[in-house]
Motif scaffolding. Sequence first.
Motif, PDB file in Angstrom:
ATOM      1  N   GLU A   1      -5.201  -5.227   9.444  1.00  0.00           N
ATOM      2  CA  GLU A   1      -5.142  -3.821   9.847  1.00  0.00           C
ATOM      3  C   GLU A   1      -4.921  -3.679  11.346  1.00  0.00           C
ATOM      4  OE1 GLU A   1      -8.819  -2.390   8.259  1.00  0.00           O
ATOM      5  OE2 GLU A   1      -7.932  -1.888   6.304  1.00  0.00           O
TER       6      GLU A   1
ATOM      7  N   THR B   1      -3.263   0.893   8.606  1.00  0.00           N
ATOM      8  CA  THR B   1      -3.653   1.089   7.208  1.00  0.00           C
ATOM      9  C   THR B   1      -2.669   2.034   6.535  1.00  0.00           C
ATOM     10  OG1 THR B   1      -5.127   2.902   7.850  1.00  0.00           O
ATOM     11  CG2 THR B   1      -6.103   0.707   7.668  1.00  0.00           C
TER      12      THR B   1
ATOM     13  N   LYS C   1      -2.083   7.640   1.920  1.00  0.00           N
ATOM     14  CA  LYS C   1      -2.059   7.835   0.470  1.00  0.00           C
ATOM     15  C   LYS C   1      -0.686   8.290  -0.028  1.00  0.00           C
ATOM     16  CE  LYS C   1      -6.985   8.861  -0.027  1.00  0.00           C
ATOM     17  NZ  LYS C   1      -7.999   9.852  -0.477  1.00  0.00           N
TER      18      LYS C   1
ATOM     19  N   HIS D   1       4.416   2.444  -0.533  1.00  0.00           N
ATOM     20  CA  HIS D   1       4.254   1.544   0.601  1.00  0.00           C
ATOM     21  C   HIS D   1       4.723   0.144   0.221  1.00  0.00           C
ATOM     22  CE1 HIS D   1       1.815   4.410   2.999  1.00  0.00           C
ATOM     23  NE2 HIS D   1       1.557   4.886   1.779  1.00  0.00           N
TER      24      HIS D   1
ATOM     25  N   SER E   1      -5.386  -6.594  -1.094  1.00  0.00           N
ATOM     26  CA  SER E   1      -6.533  -5.753  -0.758  1.00  0.00           C
ATOM     27  C   SER E   1      -6.149  -4.622   0.188  1.00  0.00           C
ATOM     28  CB  SER E   1      -7.642  -6.599  -0.113  1.00  0.00           C
ATOM     29  OG  SER E   1      -8.109  -7.591  -1.010  1.00  0.00           O
ATOM     30  N   TRP E   2      -5.095  -4.851   0.964  1.00  0.00           N
ATOM     31  CA  TRP E   2      -4.687  -3.886   1.986  1.00  0.00           C
ATOM     32  C   TRP E   2      -4.255  -2.555   1.365  1.00  0.00           C
ATOM     33  CZ3 TRP E   2       0.379  -2.193   3.606  1.00  0.00           C
ATOM     34  CH2 TRP E   2       0.389  -1.536   4.853  1.00  0.00           C
ATOM     35  N   GLY E   3      -3.597  -2.623   0.211  1.00  0.00           N
ATOM     36  CA  GLY E   3      -3.294  -1.380  -0.480  1.00  0.00           C
ATOM     37  C   GLY E   3      -1.835  -1.005  -0.605  1.00  0.00           C
TER      38      GLY E   3
ATOM     39  N   ASP F   1       1.803  -0.692  -2.334  1.00  0.00           N
ATOM     40  CA  ASP F   1       2.279  -0.637  -3.716  1.00  0.00           C
ATOM     41  C   ASP F   1       3.026  -1.909  -4.066  1.00  0.00           C
ATOM     42  OD1 ASP F   1       1.721   2.315  -4.576  1.00  0.00           O
ATOM     43  OD2 ASP F   1       2.570   2.436  -2.562  1.00  0.00           O
TER      44      ASP F   1
ATOM     45  N   ARG G   1      -3.149  -1.502  -8.823  1.00  0.00           N
ATOM     46  CA  ARG G   1      -1.816  -0.897  -8.741  1.00  0.00           C
ATOM     47  C   ARG G   1      -0.946  -1.546  -7.671  1.00  0.00           C
ATOM     48  NH1 ARG G   1      -1.246   3.281 -12.025  1.00  0.00           N
ATOM     49  NH2 ARG G   1      -3.107   4.363 -12.792  1.00  0.00           N
ATOM     50  N   SER G   2      -1.391  -2.640  -7.105  1.00  0.00           N
ATOM     51  CA  SER G   2      -0.589  -3.371  -6.121  1.00  0.00           C
ATOM     52  C   SER G   2       0.125  -4.539  -6.791  1.00  0.00           C
ATOM     53  CB  SER G   2      -1.476  -3.903  -4.989  1.00  0.00           C
ATOM     54  OG  SER G   2      -1.998  -2.850  -4.216  1.00  0.00           O
TER      55      SER G   2
END
Length: 283
Positions: free
Chosen positions: A161, A166, A169, A173, A188-190, A192, A232-233
């Motif tokens: 990060e 980060t 929403k 990404h 873990s970063w988030g 897609d 969802r990643s």
Amino acid sequence: MKTFRTRTYEIHSRKLKSGQKVRFAFLTDLHGMTYGNNHQYLYEEILRQKPDAVLVAGDMIVTREKETLQTAAGLLVRLSERVPVFYALGNHEYKMLLNPEVRQQYLNYERLLTSAGVCFLHNEHIFSRFGGTDFIFYGLELPIEYYHKPNSPALSLTALEELIGTPSKAGVHILLAHNPKYGNTYLSWGADLILSGHYHGGILRFNENHGLTCPQYLLFPPYCCGRFQSGRSTMIVSAGLGEHTIPIRLHNPRELLVIEFCPTERKSHKTGRKSLYGNTGKD
């Protein structure tokens, strides 16, 4: 060793706003290879897939082989005339950038591509819209110690990060991260979608996700090749279009990847079942 296959992965997402599919061609680890005069064979195959953009995750060159700059530039300049190109550095580009002996040659390469419209992402991100949906592309540029052979430091979520921030929403990404060793942190970063290379399919490839070793001299490295899912990643690791360090491939064809975002979500997407793999052979 003399050609490549084209492989398509589908990603089903509720984030696509207009119901339109969006396609990306993904290139990594070319390492100065050529496919036809001025890459005509690879160039035509990429355009045949009708991508909305081309995504590059680095190592298109070889650090101490300056002629590979011209080889990669010839392909990417032509592609940028037809579609947007987003480029994150691999360890070979980054080492060249750090080396005073060849730094200027690399800077000339990047300047040429930037003037042609290629977007370099040095721990940066950029927004773009395709098919009515916002996509945010991140380019991760890890410090060189994360490529040390065979031992390199752990990458914490906090450290990641600090490098790239980060994700918000809104929008889809996509993280271009050359080294797949840190797949747990990336997932873990988030993002897609995470796109990596570097491992060259494991040199000797056993199956969809497992190979023998990699340029960092790790045995049976995790996140070696293929598709991985966490919530969802999605993370996709390409076997690449060339090789270096260990110039061998066994049961492990070079590959051009096509990533197709589809506007509906199937139940199997949540489980990461192998039924999601698409494959169009080009041997």
